[in-house]
Design a protein around this motif. Structure first.
Motif, PDB file in Angstrom:
ATOM      1  N   GLU A  14      30.641  -8.053   5.163  1.00 40.99           N
ATOM      2  CA  GLU A  14      31.325  -7.292   6.040  1.00 40.99           C
ATOM      3  C   GLU A  14      30.642  -6.090   6.089  1.00 40.99           C
ATOM      4  O   GLU A  14      30.391  -5.108   7.002  1.00 40.99           O
ATOM      5  N   GLN A  15      29.981  -5.696   4.861  1.00 45.81           N
ATOM      6  CA  GLN A  15      29.264  -4.431   4.471  1.00 45.81           C
ATOM      7  C   GLN A  15      27.768  -4.737   4.513  1.00 45.81           C
ATOM      8  O   GLN A  15      26.915  -3.689   4.272  1.00 45.81           O
ATOM      9  N   TRP A  16      27.291  -5.976   4.854  1.00 50.58           N
ATOM     10  CA  TRP A  16      25.828  -6.147   4.843  1.00 50.58           C
ATOM     11  C   TRP A  16      25.232  -5.191   5.797  1.00 50.58           C
ATOM     12  O   TRP A  16      24.047  -4.805   5.605  1.00 50.58           O
ATOM     13  N   HIS A  17      25.738  -5.075   6.975  1.00 49.74           N
ATOM     14  CA  HIS A  17      25.057  -4.399   8.016  1.00 49.74           C
ATOM     15  C   HIS A  17      24.478  -2.912   7.769  1.00 49.74           C
ATOM     16  O   HIS A  17      23.679  -2.497   8.267  1.00 49.74           O
ATOM     17  N   LEU A  18      25.166  -2.496   6.396  1.00 52.01           N
ATOM     18  CA  LEU A  18      24.707  -1.233   6.105  1.00 52.01           C
ATOM     19  C   LEU A  18      23.476  -0.991   5.287  1.00 52.01           C
ATOM     20  O   LEU A  18      23.039   0.157   4.995  1.00 52.01           O
ATOM     21  N   PHE A  19      23.186  -2.026   4.726  1.00 48.29           N
ATOM     22  CA  PHE A  19      22.088  -2.208   3.899  1.00 48.29           C
ATOM     23  C   PHE A  19      20.583  -2.151   4.887  1.00 48.29           C
ATOM     24  O   PHE A  19      20.695  -2.702   5.771  1.00 48.29           O
ATOM     25  N   SER A  20      19.733  -1.625   4.354  1.00 50.64           N
ATOM     26  CA  SER A  20      18.429  -1.367   4.974  1.00 50.64           C
ATOM     27  C   SER A  20      17.785  -2.815   5.021  1.00 50.64           C
ATOM     28  O   SER A  20      16.929  -3.514   5.888  1.00 50.64           O
ATOM     29  N   SER A  21      18.012  -3.581   4.053  1.00 50.72           N
ATOM     30  CA  SER A  21      17.209  -5.007   3.779  1.00 50.72           C
ATOM     31  C   SER A  21      17.825  -5.985   4.670  1.00 50.72           C
ATOM     32  O   SER A  21      17.125  -6.630   5.250  1.00 50.72           O
ATOM     33  N   THR A  23      19.086  -4.881   7.713  1.00 45.28           N
ATOM     34  CA  THR A  23      18.450  -4.688   8.990  1.00 45.28           C
ATOM     35  C   THR A  23      17.201  -4.951   9.227  1.00 45.28           C
ATOM     36  O   THR A  23      16.469  -5.668  10.425  1.00 45.28           O
ATOM     37  N   CYS A  24      16.498  -4.879   8.012  1.00 42.68           N
ATOM     38  CA  CYS A  24      14.895  -5.736   8.163  1.00 42.68           C
ATOM     39  C   CYS A  24      14.744  -7.092   8.376  1.00 42.68           C
ATOM     40  O   CYS A  24      14.204  -7.614   9.155  1.00 42.68           O
ATOM     41  N   TRP A  25      15.701  -7.766   7.905  1.00 39.65           N
ATOM     42  CA  TRP A  25      15.928  -9.243   7.904  1.00 39.65           C
ATOM     43  C   TRP A  25      16.354  -9.639   9.550  1.00 39.65           C
ATOM     44  O   TRP A  25      15.781 -10.406   9.920  1.00 39.65           O
ATOM     45  N   GLU A  26      17.221  -8.672   9.975  1.00 39.59           N
ATOM     46  CA  GLU A  26      17.702  -8.913  11.287  1.00 39.59           C
ATOM     47  C   GLU A  26      16.565  -8.834  12.315  1.00 39.59           C
ATOM     48  O   GLU A  26      16.591  -9.529  13.283  1.00 39.59           O
ATOM     49  N   SER A  27      16.016  -7.552  12.186  1.00 36.78           N
ATOM     50  CA  SER A  27      14.969  -7.219  12.771  1.00 36.78           C
ATOM     51  C   SER A  27      13.924  -8.198  12.789  1.00 36.78           C
ATOM     52  O   SER A  27      13.250  -8.644  14.004  1.00 36.78           O
ATOM     53  N   LEU A  28      13.474  -8.790  11.684  1.00 41.13           N
ATOM     54  CA  LEU A  28      12.598  -9.868  11.545  1.00 41.13           C
ATOM     55  C   LEU A  28      12.774 -11.158  12.234  1.00 41.13           C
ATOM     56  O   LEU A  28      12.258 -11.810  12.888  1.00 41.13           O
ATOM     57  N   LEU A  29      14.173 -11.412  12.170  1.00 39.30           N
ATOM     58  CA  LEU A  29      14.687 -12.582  12.773  1.00 39.30           C
ATOM     59  C   LEU A  29      14.716 -12.499  14.366  1.00 39.30           C
ATOM     60  O   LEU A  29      14.311 -13.433  14.924  1.00 39.30           O
ATOM     61  N   SER A  30      15.145 -11.633  14.770  1.00 37.14           N
ATOM     62  CA  SER A  30      15.211 -11.353  16.144  1.00 37.14           C
ATOM     63  C   SER A  30      13.728 -11.244  16.910  1.00 37.14           C
ATOM     64  O   SER A  30      13.507 -11.998  17.756  1.00 37.14           O
ATOM     65  N   SER A  31      12.766 -10.645  16.094  1.00 39.22           N
ATOM     66  CA  SER A  31      11.175 -10.870  16.577  1.00 39.22           C
ATOM     67  C   SER A  31      10.593 -12.183  16.525  1.00 39.22           C
ATOM     68  O   SER A  31       9.979 -12.532  17.605  1.00 39.22           O
TER      69      SER A  31
END
Length: 190
Positions: A14-21, A23-31
């Motif tokens: 639940e708190q993972w979205h707060l971590f920058s890593s 966010t990087c993984w989600e950005s990498l996954l969406s791209s």
């Protein structure tokens, strides 16, 4: 204990979205997903549209190449045909011209024999001489043959000159017009 580990993971999730890593993984996954969709669209375009178009282009290029070769062969055959005609007319002219010269030399020999007889024998006796009369008849006969051969030679010379003009025109056309165009087009196919 298991409940505690599951609780810890769920709270951490639940708190993972707060971590920058994260966010990087989600950005990498969406791209990566976007790039995958784009590549799938490109794959369809390449598979359907471009391959058929490239096939048409290849057929067009092969047809143009074949036609250029045919044009080159045709113009070269035309050049060879005209040069062969020129060669034939030149041989004919030289044959008739040498025949004319032979006739001329035979006439000169007969005229010299006639003049020798006229100088050695008086004009009253010369008319009665059988040898003189034979020379005169032979001279007249050879003179008519000479005129015929001279006429043939002149006709052959005129034909030769006409063929020479035609050959010059075809050679000019081949080397100035046709050959540079064929070379330009052949660079396209290399």
């Amino acid at each position: 204990l298991i409940f505690g580990i599951v609780f810890i993971f769920t709270t951490r999730r639940e708190q993972w979205h707060l971590f920058s890593s994260n966010t990087c993984w989600e950005s990498l996954l969406s791209s990566t997903r976007k790039e995958s969709r784009d590549r799938a669209i490109l794959s369809e375009i390449y598979a359907n549209t471009l391959t058929s178009r490239f096939g048409q282009i290849i057929e067009d290029v092969q047809r143009m190449y074949k036609r250029c070769r045919e044009v080159g062969v045709e113009s070269h055959e035309e050049l060879l045909k005209v040069l062969h005609e020129l060669h034939t007319s030149m041989k004919t002219y030289h044959a008739y011209h040498s025949e004319e010269r032979q006739m001329e030399s035979k006439i000169k020999i007969l005229e010299s024999q006639k003049s020798k007889l006229e100088q050695s024998i008086s004009s009253e006796k010369i008319q009665r001489l059988k040898k003189y009369n034979l020379i005169v008849k032979d001279l007249q006969k050879r003179q008519s043959k000479y005129n015929d051969s001279k006429l043939k030679s002149l006709k052959a010379r005129n034909d030769y000159v006409l063929c020479l003009d035609a050959a010059n025109a075809v050679v000019q056309k081949y080397y100035v017009d046709d050959l540079p165009d064929l070379i330009d087009v052949s660079w396209f196919f290399k």
